[in-house]
Write an enzyme that holds these catalytic residues in place. Sequence first.
Site, PDB file in Angstrom:
ATOM      1  CE  LYS A 178      -3.953  -2.098   2.812  1.00 39.67           C
ATOM      2  NZ  LYS A 178      -4.860  -1.593   1.433  1.00 39.67           N
ATOM      3  NE  ARG A 187     -11.259  -9.945  -1.701  1.00 42.94           N
ATOM      4  CZ  ARG A 187     -11.322  -9.045  -2.778  1.00 42.94           C
ATOM      5  NH1 ARG A 187     -11.739  -9.131  -4.031  1.00 42.94           N
ATOM      6  NH2 ARG A 187     -10.907  -7.543  -2.186  1.00 42.94           N
TER       7      ARG A 187
HETATM    8  N1  BES Z   1      -8.259  -3.413   4.689  1.00 40.64           N
HETATM    9  C1  BES Z   1      -8.614  -3.529   3.216  1.00 40.64           C
HETATM   10  C2  BES Z   1      -9.455  -2.783   3.102  1.00 40.64           C
HETATM   11  C3  BES Z   1      -9.739  -1.892   3.260  1.00 40.64           C
HETATM   12  C4  BES Z   1      -8.837  -0.091   2.923  1.00 40.64           C
HETATM   13  C5  BES Z   1      -9.894  -1.319   4.627  1.00 40.64           C
HETATM   14  C6  BES Z   1      -9.029   0.723   3.314  1.00 40.64           C
HETATM   15  C7  BES Z   1     -10.012   0.336   5.076  1.00 40.64           C
HETATM   16  C8  BES Z   1      -9.797   1.036   4.643  1.00 40.64           C
HETATM   17  C9  BES Z   1      -8.245  -4.624   1.806  1.00 40.64           C
HETATM   18  O1  BES Z   1      -7.741  -5.575   2.376  1.00 40.64           O
HETATM   19  C10 BES Z   1      -7.630  -3.904   1.072  1.00 40.64           C
HETATM   20  O2  BES Z   1      -6.744  -3.859   0.338  1.00 40.64           O
HETATM   21  N2  BES Z   1      -8.712  -4.232  -0.074  1.00 40.64           N
HETATM   22  C11 BES Z   1      -8.202  -3.407  -1.244  1.00 40.64           C
HETATM   23  C12 BES Z   1      -8.767  -4.587  -2.502  1.00 40.64           C
HETATM   24  C13 BES Z   1      -8.508  -4.317  -3.945  1.00 40.64           C
HETATM   25  C14 BES Z   1      -6.962  -4.814  -3.691  1.00 40.64           C
HETATM   26  C15 BES Z   1      -8.922  -5.791  -4.638  1.00 40.64           C
HETATM   27  C16 BES Z   1      -9.237  -2.761  -1.203  1.00 40.64           C
HETATM   28  O3  BES Z   1     -10.173  -2.400  -1.289  1.00 40.64           O
HETATM   29  O4  BES Z   1      -8.389  -1.502  -2.356  1.00 40.64           O
HETATM   30 MN    MN Z   2      -5.651  -5.349   1.846  1.00 41.97          MN
END
Ligand code: BES
Ligand code: MN
Length: 512
Positions: free
Chosen positions: A291, A365
Site C-alpha cells: 500500500k 477474502r
Molecule cells: N483492508 C483493506 C480494505 C480497506 C481499505 C479497509 C481502506 C479500510 C480502509 C483490504 O484488505 C484491501 O486492501 N482491499 C483492497 C482490495 C483491492 C486490492 C481489490 C482495496 O480495497 O483497495
Molecule cells: Mn488489503
Amino acid sequence: MEFSTQSTQAIHQVKTSALVVGVFSDGQLSAAADIINRASDGAIKAVVGQDFLGAVGETLVLRHLSGVRALRVVLVGLGKQADFNVKTFAKAEQAAARQCISLRVADACSALLSLACPGSDTRQRARLSAQAHWQAAYFYDATIGKPDPARKPKLRKITVLCDKAEDKAVALGLSEGDALGQGMSLTRTLGNLPSNICTPTYLGNQARALGRQFKTLKVSVLEKKQIEALGMGSFLSVGQGSAQAPRFIVMHYKGSGMAKASAKSKTGQANGPIVLVGKGITFDTGGISIKPSAAMDEMKYDMCGAASVFGVMLAVAKLEWPGELIGLVPACENMPSGNAIKPGDVVTSMSGQTIEILNTDAEGRLILCDALTYAERFKPSTVIDIATLTGACIVALGSVNTGLFSPDDALADELVTASRRALDPAWRLPVEDEYQDALKSNFADMANIGNAGPKGGAVTAACFLARFAKAYRWAHLDIAGTSWLSGPQKGASGRPVPLLLEFLLNKTQGGA
Ligand code: BES
Ligand code: MN
Ligand code: ZN
C-alpha cells in the site's frame, strides 16, 4: 457503570449531582423541565431563547437552583418538538452523557426517557441511553506513557426516571445497553491497540481471557500446525510473510436453556447456531502489492471485524442470551518479505477450490474463505462475516452505512431492520452471479480480485466470499467505512456491535 430506574413525579426532589432534562427548540419545556422550572421560580424559562436555544445536542448547566435538590440541572436541547424522534433522542442522550463526563460527577439522573418519542419503544430508548453513557465514558489510555488521572471518567451511577408502568421495559433496555456498551468498549480498545501489541497471539489470549470470564463460553485457539492440518492453505498464505504466527480462534457460546435447541440442530439447520466470522488482519501492509504509506497506520484497524465478534461475544455472555453463538476469527498479519505470497501464486483453500492471488492486498477474502468453510461443521442456521474488506465500500457508502451483502432476501431484510432499530445503519448492495465472471482465472478456480479494476470492488469481494458460503444462509458486512472514525475523533467506533446484538436479541425474543 451502574444503571437503575426511579419513578417519581417530584423531580425537583431527586437528589443527584446532575439532573438531565430536555428542552425543545420551540421554547417548549419537556414535562420534567417544566417541573424544575416551576420549582425554581422560572430558572429554566429565564435562560431559554437567550443562553440556551434547544438545538439538538446543545447543553447548558445550571447550578444550585433554589427549590431543586439536584446540585446541577443539565439542560439538553431536543430540537423542534414536531421533529422529535429516536435519532434526536439518541443525540440528546449522547450530548447529556458527554456533559456529565466533563462535569466529572460520579452520579447523574436523566429524565429524557420519559419523553414521548414516536416510532420507538421504551426498551429501545433505554438501551440507547445506557449505550450513550458507555460511549461517552470510553477512553483509551493503554499506550499513553503518562496517563492523566484527571482524565479518567468519574461517572459511576446513572439513574433513569420513568413511569412505574414502564419500569420493566426500561430495566431490560438498560441491562441490554449496559452489556452492549461494554462489548463496544472492548471492540474499540482492540481496534485502537497498535499492531505491535495487538498481534494474532494477543487476540488469541484475549479470547482465552473471555473464556475464563464466562462459563458459557468455550474457547479454543488453533496454532499454525493445527491450521495446516485443517488444510487452510488460503488463510495461511496471507500470514506467511510475517514474523507473527497466525491464530485461528473459535469461541463457542451456549446460553442456558439451549439443551433442546442444540439437540435439534443435529438433525436440521433451522435450529443450528449462528456463526459470526470476523476478519482479523492485525496489520495490512498490502503485502508485496504494498500500500502507499500515507495513512497506512490506519491498517491496524483491519481486525475490527474480529474485534466486533469479541464485543458481541462479551455482550451476549453478559446478558446470558439464551441462544447458541459461535465466533470464528482467522487472525494474521499481511506483510511483504522473502516468504510472502506473490502476485500469480496459486493457493488451495480448505474447500479444495484453488485461488490465483493477483493482488496480495486483497487478503481479507483469503482468510475469510477458509473460516467460512470451517463454519460448515457447526451446521449453522446463519453465518455472518464482518470485515474491513474493501476501500470500494467506503467509496460507495462513505462512513454512514455498513455495506450489507446477502443472496438471502429474508436475512438481508432482518439485518437492515435490526440496523435501523439499533441506529447502526447498513445498506444492502448486490451479490449476483453476473459479477462472478470478473473473478475468472486461467490458472486457478478463481482469482482473488475482479478483472474490472476497482469497478464494483465491494461487490466482487462479496461474490468471492459467496463461493465459500453455499452450505448455509449467509450475509457479509463490509465495515471498512464504519468501524473507525478518522480526523480528530480518530479511533475505533465499536460498530457494528449494536446491529449484531439487535439481530441476535430479535432471534430469541420474537422481536423487541
Ligand atoms: N483492508 C483493506 C480494505 C480497506 C481499505 C479497509 C481502506 C479500510 C480502509 C483490504 O484488505 C484491501 O486492501 N482491499 C483492497 C482490495 C483491492 C486490492 C481489490 C482495496 O480495497 O483497495
Ligand atoms: Mn488489503
Ligand atoms: Zn485488509
